[in-house]
Design a protein around this motif. Structure first.
Motif, short mmCIF file in Angstrom:
data_model
loop_
_atom_site.label_atom_id
_atom_site.label_comp_id
_atom_site.label_asym_id
_atom_site.label_seq_id
_atom_site.Cartn_x
_atom_site.Cartn_y
_atom_site.Cartn_z
N MET A 1 9.20 -9.81 3.34
CA MET A 1 9.10 -8.38 3.28
C MET A 1 9.24 -7.51 4.75
O MET A 1 9.03 -8.05 5.75
N ILE A 2 9.91 -6.44 4.73
CA ILE A 2 10.24 -5.74 5.83
C ILE A 2 9.30 -4.52 5.71
O ILE A 2 9.39 -3.82 4.71
N THR A 3 8.63 -4.29 6.99
CA THR A 3 7.64 -2.96 6.78
C THR A 3 8.28 -2.11 8.06
O THR A 3 8.29 -2.53 9.01
N LEU A 4 8.77 -0.81 7.86
CA LEU A 4 9.45 -0.15 8.65
C LEU A 4 7.97 1.35 8.86
O LEU A 4 7.85 1.60 7.62
N LEU A 79 6.12 6.43 -3.59
CA LEU A 79 7.23 6.16 -4.49
C LEU A 79 7.71 4.83 -4.50
O LEU A 79 7.70 4.15 -3.33
N VAL A 80 7.81 4.03 -5.56
CA VAL A 80 8.32 2.68 -5.54
C VAL A 80 9.83 2.78 -6.15
O VAL A 80 10.00 3.33 -7.07
N GLY A 81 10.65 2.19 -5.12
CA GLY A 81 11.97 2.42 -5.62
C GLY A 81 12.40 0.89 -6.08
O GLY A 81 12.19 -0.19 -5.37
N ASN A 82 13.34 0.90 -6.98
CA ASN A 82 13.97 -0.22 -7.39
C ASN A 82 15.48 -0.15 -7.37
O ASN A 82 16.17 0.71 -7.86
N PHE A 86 16.95 -4.67 -3.80
CA PHE A 86 15.54 -4.59 -3.17
C PHE A 86 14.80 -3.74 -4.02
O PHE A 86 14.98 -3.05 -4.59
N THR A 87 13.19 -3.88 -3.76
CA THR A 87 12.45 -3.02 -4.30
C THR A 87 11.76 -2.39 -2.80
O THR A 87 11.80 -3.07 -1.77
N VAL A 88 11.32 -1.28 -2.84
CA VAL A 88 10.80 -0.50 -1.65
C VAL A 88 9.85 0.41 -2.11
O VAL A 88 9.62 1.03 -3.15
N THR A 89 8.57 0.43 -1.09
CA THR A 89 7.53 1.19 -1.71
C THR A 89 7.41 2.06 -0.37
O THR A 89 7.12 1.54 0.73
N VAL A 107 5.81 5.02 5.79
CA VAL A 107 5.78 3.54 5.73
C VAL A 107 6.69 3.14 4.60
O VAL A 107 6.43 3.73 3.76
N ALA A 108 7.58 2.23 4.96
CA ALA A 108 8.39 1.70 3.78
C ALA A 108 8.24 0.12 3.78
O ALA A 108 8.47 -0.57 4.83
N ASP A 109 7.95 -0.58 2.68
CA ASP A 109 7.72 -1.68 2.42
C ASP A 109 9.02 -2.30 1.73
O ASP A 109 9.13 -2.01 0.36
N PHE A 110 9.92 -3.09 2.32
CA PHE A 110 11.17 -3.71 1.32
C PHE A 110 10.97 -5.02 1.07
O PHE A 110 10.80 -5.70 1.98
N ALA A 111 11.14 -5.55 0.10
CA ALA A 111 11.18 -6.85 -0.28
C ALA A 111 12.67 -6.88 -0.88
O ALA A 111 12.99 -6.60 -2.09
N TYR A 112 13.66 -8.01 -0.34
CA TYR A 112 14.85 -8.07 -0.78
C TYR A 112 14.77 -9.07 -1.71
O TYR A 112 13.83 -9.88 -1.96
N LYS A 113 15.78 -8.97 -2.69
CA LYS A 113 15.93 -9.79 -3.92
C LYS A 113 17.04 -10.94 -3.64
O LYS A 113 17.96 -10.74 -2.73
N GLY A 114 16.61 -12.05 -4.36
CA GLY A 114 17.98 -13.18 -4.44
C GLY A 114 18.24 -13.66 -3.06
O GLY A 114 17.39 -13.71 -2.06
N PRO A 115 19.44 -14.17 -2.67
CA PRO A 115 19.88 -14.53 -1.60
C PRO A 115 19.50 -13.66 -0.19
O PRO A 115 19.14 -14.11 0.88
N LEU A 116 19.36 -12.26 -0.56
CA LEU A 116 19.26 -11.40 0.64
C LEU A 116 17.81 -11.58 1.41
O LEU A 116 17.38 -11.49 2.43
#
Ligand code: NAP
Length: 480
Positions: A1-4, A79-82, A86-89, A107-116
């Motif tokens: 998870m990357i948090t900005l 907002l939750v983005g898909n 990635f998904t991002v909150t 605050v934005a939490d990114f969770a990358y999917k798959g190989p990323l």
């Protein structure tokens, strides 16, 4: 998870900053990675509202579907983005500052999917840079005042070559124009807009957007059923309850006068007047008052209405009048003696173009005359927009050009911008297309015919029409 995590401070109050940022269509204005954004669910912004945002990222182009998952107006939105990558909150908090401004925490939490997912460490720095840039873009959108508008050199060249100028009437012009636009973060709460012809097409699209920006609206329409349906639909879509209808057939001066009386009796100052109602008459028609219909609706009506409403426009302080003209006027010079179309050789398009040309000149004259009163008057033309009016009055043109026509919202964009943008309030007496001032003559011959004498003749002619058609004549004529 990357948090900005980023914060900015702006001088505008939380209610305004929240209105702008919570409408995620605005991401395309402040987040450099977002190149297109739209709302994908009907109704006002609330839990469950969804947006589609197309972003161009170093890892590729992605479409993010955002859903509002929590919302406290003026305070907080989540907002939750898909997306496929990635998904991002996103959690955005709006805190009032002592000076009346807003502190915004993002605050934005990114969770990358798959190989990323395994590359998050390598992606972090770039993501942080993008986050900082996006918040700087948001600050710019909320704080910076763009300079007064000027025509871009490429559009000036296009206008000189006529045909490329005409090509910009299509949706190409809108799409090209928007790449250069500054963000529009104005908040119109407390502003009162009167819009004529709001039951369809450009007037309706403008009304919706102005309602979303918080304005209270008086919509002038001629059909009671349409008026009721329009008010209900705009309230439901915008969540703005301050929308009401006034009934008037604006081709009838008695109705114009009665409308003015009602508006003056209510006493509410008018900050924005959009003279938009219009139609193209084929075959020639006369109104119940005996006036040729194009002249009555397209010229005498906005003339009479606007002049009579001057006290209410002045009362608001800094009012804006927006006259909707037409690119069709480019084909006709100002010819005062032909403004009231006669039976012989009648053409609805020609009558229409002449009246729009005269309304353009009137716009310039009002801008000069009312500058000291603090009233700004501009004209716009929508290009070619796919509206019920175009489809019914120009079916051949509509069939041929359907694929390149603008949407009503695209056609209405410059009305909204002229009504709302701070920088649009700094210029007066100009013609706009796609938020840019444009030439009022594409052809040398129409420019040459617009002499100072002819312009003065127009002013005198309209004043004489008003005098020859006083309120009591209008009433008795309408009663006939
Ligand atoms: N669409 C374009 O490409 C284009 C291009 C250049 C200029 N324009 C101008 O843009 C403006 C809006 O046109 P539009 O394309 O949006 O057409 P539209 O869809 O036909 O809308 C015209 C609006 O004016 C109203 N109206 C017509 N006659 C009226 C009257 N006598 N009294 C009161 N209201 C009346 C209509 O009411 P009803 O619903 O009751 O008919 C409707 O609300 C017009 O001034 C038009 O000349 C449009």
């Amino acid at each position: 998870m990357i948090t900005l995590e980023e914060s900015i401070d702006v001088t505008r109050p939380p209610a305004e900053t929240f209105r702008y940022v919570s409408d995620f269509r605005t991401t395309a204005e402040w987040d450099a990675t977002a190149f297109r954004a739209r709302k994908d669910t009907p109704g006002p912004i609330r839990e469950g509202t969804e947006y589609l945002v197309d972003c161009s990222l170093p890892v590729g182009s992605v479409r993010i579907r955002y859903r509002v998952t929590a919302l406290r107006p003026g305070e907080f939105i989540e907002l939750v983005g898909n997306s496929r990558l990635f998904t991002v909150t996103d959690r955005i908090t709006f805190t009032p500052r002592d000076d009346g401004g807003t502190h915004i925490d993002y605050v934005a939490d990114f969770a990358y999917k798959g190989p990323l997912a395994s590359l998050e460490g390598a992606l972090r720095e770039g993501m942080e840079r993008m986050g900082r840039k996006a918040l700087e873009g948001m600050r710019h959108a909320l704080e910076d005042r763009p300079p007064p508008p000027v025509i871009s050199s490429c559009n000036e060249r296009a206008d000189r070559m006529v045909l490329p100028g005409l090509a910009l009437f299509s949706r190409l012009g809108y799409r090209r124009g928007r790449k250069r636009w500054e963000p529009l973060s104005a908040d119109l709460s407390g502003r009162h807009a009167v819009i004529t012809g709001a039951s369809s097409g450009i007037g309706r699209a403008a009304a919706l957007r102005l309602a979303e920006l918080g304005a209270s609206l008086t919509l002038v329409m001629r059909d009671a059923g349409k008026a009721e349906a329009t008010v209900a639909a705009l309230r439901a879509e915008s969540g703005n309850e301050a929308i009401r209808a006034e009934l008037a057939d604006l081709a009838l001066m008695a109705d114009v006068d009665a409308l003015v009386t009602r508006l003056k009796t209510s006493g509410e100052p008018i900050d924005i007047l959009v003279n938009n109602a219009g139609a193209l008459f084929n075959p020639r028609q006369e109104t119940a008052e005996g006036l040729e219909a194009s002249f009555a609706l397209l010229l005498l009506s906005p003339y009479r209405l606007t002049r009579a409403l001057l006290p209410l426009l002045e009362a608001g302080g800094g009012a804006r009048v927006i006259n909707v003209v037409s690119g069709g006027m480019y084909s006709r010079p100002l010819e005062v003696r032909k403004l009231v179309a006669r039976e012989e050789n009648y053409s609805g398009s020609v009558a229409y173009a002449r009246c729009k040309r005269a309304l353009m000149v009137t716009t310039e004259q009002w801008a000069d005359a009312w500058a000291e009163r603090g009233i700004v008057v501009n004209a716009m033309h929508p290009g070619w927009a796919d509206t019920p009016g175009v489809e019914s009055s120009l079916p051949g043109f509509h069939r041929l050009t359907r694929r390149i026509l603008r949407s009503p919202e695209e056609g209405a964009d410059t009305v909204v911008w002229l009504a709302a943008a701070p920088e649009a309030g700094e210029v007066s007496g100009l013609l706009f297309l796609d938020r840019e001032p444009r030439t009022t003559h594409l052809l040398a011959r129409t420019a040459a015919q617009e002499t100072a004498e002819e312009r003065e003749a127009l002013r005198e002619f309209l004043a004489a029409q008003e005098a020859a058609f006083p309120a009591d004549v209008a009433k008795s004529a309408a009663a006939r």
